[in-house]
Enzyme design. Structure first.
Site, PDB file in Angstrom:
ATOM      1  N   HIS A  88       0.832  -1.203   0.000  1.00 54.95           N
ATOM      2  CA  HIS A  88       0.000   0.000   0.000  1.00 54.95           C
ATOM      3  C   HIS A  88       0.867   1.254   0.000  1.00 54.95           C
ATOM      4  O   HIS A  88       1.934   1.287   0.625  1.00 54.95           O
ATOM      5  CB  HIS A  88      -0.897  -0.003   1.244  1.00 54.95           C
ATOM      6  CG  HIS A  88      -1.896   1.100   1.272  1.00 54.95           C
ATOM      7  ND1 HIS A  88      -1.940   2.055   2.263  1.00 54.95           N
ATOM      8  CD2 HIS A  88      -2.900   1.396   0.421  1.00 54.95           C
ATOM      9  CE1 HIS A  88      -2.933   2.894   2.031  1.00 54.95           C
ATOM     10  NE2 HIS A  88      -3.524   2.518   0.913  1.00 54.95           N
ATOM     11  N   SER A 120      -7.615 -15.272   0.788  1.00 56.34           N
ATOM     12  CA  SER A 120      -8.110 -14.000   0.275  1.00 56.34           C
ATOM     13  C   SER A 120      -9.583 -14.108  -0.104  1.00 56.34           C
ATOM     14  O   SER A 120     -10.070 -15.189  -0.441  1.00 56.34           O
ATOM     15  CB  SER A 120      -7.295 -13.563  -0.951  1.00 56.34           C
ATOM     16  OG  SER A 120      -7.782 -12.347  -1.470  1.00 56.34           O
TER      17      SER A 120
END
Length: 557
Positions: free
Chosen positions: A266, A469
């Site tokens: 990120h 995920s």
């Protein structure tokens, strides 16, 4: 939020007094406007590429039926500083400032509220309603003459309410749980709840929610296996603030350390490196999005005279990949890096909240030699305002602590004034859901993500899903209108859907139906280049089968 509460109170007053009118009339459920940062990342070594951004996610929250009924009867229509970089970097490992296009990931903004949990899809706004939300219509007048030419506030809010319903009902691309109900907390919005200063050191300011904040911190300390009196934490404004705090602690513990993180990290991690003027290296990733462990080991070996600061991703933004913490720890052991010479921060924005509830998943906890972790509160738990939790070992925080007489507290956090409402909402969500409720949400997300992956594959489109995920990665649709309609997060030639508790199979069926229509009308996305994100989906490293992407796939990376 405040407007919504005022409207609720006004309508309640009308209930108790015949003939009285709410002070502000509304035509439907009132909504709150909040913003949150969502994420997007790249994969592969070549990171000089274009980016595509979709529209932001919008959402809303229902008011109770009685208030809506009363309301409806009374309604009328940056600049970056230069940072010192070393000269011994390989061609494949980028010092993050040497490639300005890939210093983390772009930051689309999203607006949302508690709506969109059902299967229904709200129709778009009529043109006349949409016009009420134009920049000219929502402009704040400076005099009575200007005011007379503008739509009434109630009409504007009514159109905005419709817009939020619409956008929230097709919310697929960003990781926000819209399935929540906080009506019991609305009454507290009349208070200015500020947790200024340290959560554990009470200030002179008495209108706070520290007792709830400390309870939230204790919950996550238990979840991540921290011993009593060994931890410190606080409720942040978002996952980014948690990362900024975690990397600040790392810098204070190791002022001459080098920060290592993957290219799919990120953007806030590399933002922290810029803010704190740290040397940092952006390590290429494997096709499924995990950090390239061999390249990481080589870079640490080359710079073994400097302390090691590692950001471990517990779910990357685009692919939801979880870096293997145990493998990274084995690398440090193999290189004989002593514990006092390394510092590990875990960015767990979405999946660190989910991982403890996945059966037979690897453990990420403070029983291992990690130093801090950051997680978002508004993502998996669901909250009407962006928020998060930062948790770290207590001894590290002493390095940044300063006594502030004005507060009668200590300064240990990034922000000074801190939103006490967020701590209250997180506490409420955790108390209401409990361990079993969070587990149910996680199981739903993981199972529904597999359903989506299978439906897209059956439709003849390239699609992947990491084992740990709920983020389904697919080839980018050719129709930008479809991308905007479903608010897909895109990156070059791929897109993704983040399956959250409010995503249902019925909505997935509708989404896939429109994907097929798009494919039949416009064809399929071709790989933009060699080693583009789409070509990475074809790699056998993912395991399983895949509908091959369109394009010249020269190698299986």
């Amino acid at each position: 939020m405040l407007t919504s509460t005022l409207m609720r109170r006004a309508a309640a007053k009308a209930l108790s007094s015949v003939g009285s009118r709410p002070s502000i009339a509304v035509s439907g459920p009132q909504r709150r406007l909040v913003t949150t940062t969502s994420r997007s990342t790249l994969s592969g070594v070549d990171v000089t590429q274009s980016r595509f951004k979709s529209s932001a996610a919008l959402a809303e929250e229902e008011v109770d039926e009685e208030v809506s009924k009363i309301a409806s009867t009374t309604t009328h229509d940056e600049h970056e500083d230069e940072i010192h970089l070393d000269n011994n970097t390989t061609e494949t490992v980028q010092d993050f400032t040497s490639n300005k296009e890939k210093s983390g990931t772009p930051s689309p903004w999203a607006v949302f509220d508690a709506w969109g949990a059902g299967d229904g899809i709200v129709e778009p706004l009529p043109a006349e309603e949409e016009a009420k939300l134009s920049p000219e219509s929502v402009r704040i007048p400076m005099n009575d003459e200007e005011r007379s030419s503008l739509p009434d506030e109630s009409d504007i809010l009514s159109a905005y309410d419709h817009l939020l319903q619409r956008k929230s009902s097709v919310h697929f691309g960003y990781p926000y749980n819209l399935m929540y109900n906080h009506e019991e907390l609305y009454e507290f919005m009349k208070y200015s709840i500020n947790n200024l200063g340290d959560p554990f050191v009470t200030s002179n300011y008495g209108v706070h929610s520290r007792q709830f904040e400390c309870s939230v911190i204790d919950f996550f300390a238990d979840l991540w296996k921290m011993e009593k009196d060994s931890y410190w934490g606080y409720v942040t404004t978002c996952g980014t603030e948690g990362n900024l705090h975690g990397i600040l602690l790392a810098r204070e513990c190791h002022p001459d350390g080098i920060l290592y993180s993957s290219q799919e990290t990120h953007y806030s991690i590399f933002k922290a490196a810029r803010y704190y003027r740290m040397d940092a290296k952006s390590i290429p990733t494997l096709p499924m999005g995990e950090i390239d462990y061999d390249l990481l080991a080589k870079e640490i070996e080359k710079n073994r005279d400097r302390p090691v600061i590692i950001n471990v991703n517990i779910g990357t933004t685009v692919k939801g990949a979880v870096d293997n913490l145990d493998r990274i720890l084995r690398i440090l052991q193999m290189l004989e890096i002593p514990r006092e010479r390394y510092h590990i921060h875990c960015d767990g924005a979405l999946f660190a909240m989910m991982l403890p509830f996945v059966d037979f998943a690897p453990e990420v906890s403070f029983r291992k030699p990690i130093d801090s972790i950051a997680v978002s509160g508004h993502k998996m738990l669901g909250c009407p305002m962006p928020c998060g939790i930062a948790l770290s070992r207590k001894e590290h925080v002493k390095k940044v602590e300063q006594r502030i007489d004005y507060l009668n507290s200590v300064d240990t956090t990034i922000m000074g004034s801190r939103n006490g409402q967020a701590a209250l909402y997180l506490w409420y969500s955790l108390r209401k859901k409990g361990i079993s409720g969070i587990k149910r949400d996680v199981v739903h997300c993981m199972e529904t993500a597999r359903y989506l992956r299978d439906k897209i594959t059956e439709a003849g489109l390239s699609c992947r899903l990491n084992d740990l995920s709920s983020t389904v990665v697919l080839e980018r649709p050719m129709d930008d209108a479809l991308i905007k309609r479903w608010q897909l997060a895109c990156e070059e030639d791929i897109a993704h859907v983040v399956v959250m508790p409010n995503v249902t199979r019925a909505k997935i069926d509708k989404f896939v139906e429109e994907l097929v229509e798009c494919k039949n009308k416009y064809g399929r996305m071709k790989a933009a280049r060699e080693n583009s994100p789409l070509t990475m989906l074809a790699s056998s490293a993912w395991g399983g089968s895949i509908i091959d992407p369109v394009g010249d796939l020269k190698s299986d990376v």
